[in-house]
Design an enzyme around this catalytic site. Structure first.
Site, PDB file in Angstrom:
ATOM      1  N   MET A   1     -55.929   3.651 -46.283  1.00 54.64           N
ATOM      2  CA  MET A   1     -54.505   3.344 -46.127  1.00 54.64           C
ATOM      3  C   MET A   1     -54.235   3.011 -44.663  1.00 54.64           C
ATOM      4  O   MET A   1     -53.758   3.837 -43.896  1.00 54.64           O
ATOM      5  CB  MET A   1     -53.646   4.538 -46.574  1.00 54.64           C
ATOM      6  CG  MET A   1     -52.158   4.239 -46.575  1.00 54.64           C
ATOM      7  SD  MET A   1     -51.146   5.660 -47.071  1.00 54.64           S
ATOM      8  CE  MET A   1     -51.381   6.751 -45.654  1.00 54.64           C
ATOM      9  N   PRO A   2     -54.552   1.749 -44.269  1.00 57.02           N
ATOM     10  CA  PRO A   2     -54.270   1.358 -42.882  1.00 57.02           C
ATOM     11  C   PRO A   2     -52.767   1.446 -42.606  1.00 57.02           C
ATOM     12  O   PRO A   2     -51.956   1.039 -43.444  1.00 57.02           O
ATOM     13  CB  PRO A   2     -54.735  -0.102 -42.828  1.00 57.02           C
ATOM     14  CG  PRO A   2     -55.641  -0.281 -44.011  1.00 57.02           C
ATOM     15  CD  PRO A   2     -55.126   0.664 -45.053  1.00 57.02           C
ATOM     16  N   HIS A   3     -52.415   2.004 -41.452  1.00 57.10           N
ATOM     17  CA  HIS A   3     -51.007   2.084 -41.055  1.00 57.10           C
ATOM     18  C   HIS A   3     -50.924   2.328 -39.562  1.00 57.10           C
ATOM     19  O   HIS A   3     -51.893   2.760 -38.945  1.00 57.10           O
ATOM     20  CB  HIS A   3     -50.282   3.194 -41.831  1.00 57.10           C
ATOM     21  CG  HIS A   3     -50.881   4.564 -41.649  1.00 57.10           C
ATOM     22  ND1 HIS A   3     -52.067   4.937 -42.238  1.00 57.10           N
ATOM     23  CD2 HIS A   3     -50.472   5.637 -40.933  1.00 57.10           C
ATOM     24  CE1 HIS A   3     -52.359   6.188 -41.897  1.00 57.10           C
ATOM     25  NE2 HIS A   3     -51.412   6.639 -41.099  1.00 57.10           N
ATOM     26  N   ALA A   4     -49.751   2.049 -38.998  1.00 58.62           N
ATOM     27  CA  ALA A   4     -49.499   2.346 -37.586  1.00 58.62           C
ATOM     28  C   ALA A   4     -48.073   2.880 -37.507  1.00 58.62           C
ATOM     29  O   ALA A   4     -47.496   3.276 -38.516  1.00 58.62           O
ATOM     30  CB  ALA A   4     -49.721   1.109 -36.725  1.00 58.62           C
TER      31      ALA A   4
END
Lengths: 142, 91
Positions: free
Chosen positions: A64-67
């Site tokens: 779950m890529p996130h920033a």
């Protein structure tokens, strides 16, 4: 909320990616194209992994890529990409399922995270995603 | 008992993990609460236990902090198992 966010145009199926960076770029494409995020958000997601390691791999085969919201989110959104071949991260972690999360403030995405967590806790859901080839295979899951 | 779920920016992964740790604590009958935090802040925040993915735990570890590494952030059984392994009160 997943159902309303994960529309046909937010879900992609691809063969594979040469590395995890390319995979994050590809997985973010629908959000970028629709203006949910800016290009710098993609770079921020990648630097997170470079700085802290592959903690975005929530479970085997699911990332779950996130920033952060201030890293370039215009509107809350989520996209899904499923790869045929596993994408390799450091520490020997691998992923075929990518949920790219774009949260526009600290609280709005909490409900969405809870929903994703419950969704992934059901092994049946994950196995359907892993064998899915087209949107119709997954549209009823959410 | 205070448990901190930790990840890179303290928003996504650690929040999701904290939800499941709180469920696990309840099911194990442990009196405690799990909050989530980013790695940089967690380094100076005191807690009874810290939980997160192995590479985050490695970066947090200073020889004094009690860290609990988890591979699967959504699997309640694995989280309960790891809590049981690391927390003496969780039997």
């Amino acid at each position: 909320m997943l159902r309303s966010k994960l529309t046909d145009e937010m879900v992609q199926f691809i063969q594979g990616a040469k590395d995890w960076e390319e995979a994050i770029h590809a997985a973010s494409e629908p959000l970028l194209k629709q203006g949910y995020i800016e290009a710098r958000y993609v770079e921020a997601m990648i630097s997170n992994v470079k700085n802290f390691g592959p903690y975005i791999v929530l479970m085997p085969e699911v990332a779950m890529p996130h920033a952060r919201p201030e890293d370039g989110v215009n509107q809350m959104g989520i996209s899904l990409m499923i790869t045929e071949e596993s994408v390799l991260f450091d520490e020997g972690k691998t992923a075929k399922i990518f949920f790219v999360l774009a949260a526009d403030d600290k609280s709005s995405h909490l409900e969405l995270l809870q929903e994703i967590s419950e969704f992934l806790a059901n092994e049946e859901n994950v196995s359907v995603l892993l064998s899915a080839k087209k949107y119709e295979d997954v549209s009823n899951l959410f | 008992m205070k448990i901190l779920a930790v990840c890179g920016n303290g928003l996504g992964t650690s929040f999701m993990l904290s939800l499941n740790v709180n469920k696990a604590l309840k099911e194990l009958g442990i009196d405690g609460e799990c909050k989530n935090m980013d790695l940089a802040s967690a380094k100076t925040e005191s807690a009874d236990y810290y939980i997160g993915s192995p590479e985050i735990m490695e970066q947090l570890s200073d020889g004094k902090k009690k860290v609990i590494p988890v591979i699967n952030m959504v699997n309640l059984n694995e989280i309960k198992e790891m809590l049981r392994t690391h927390i003496p009160e969780a039997k």
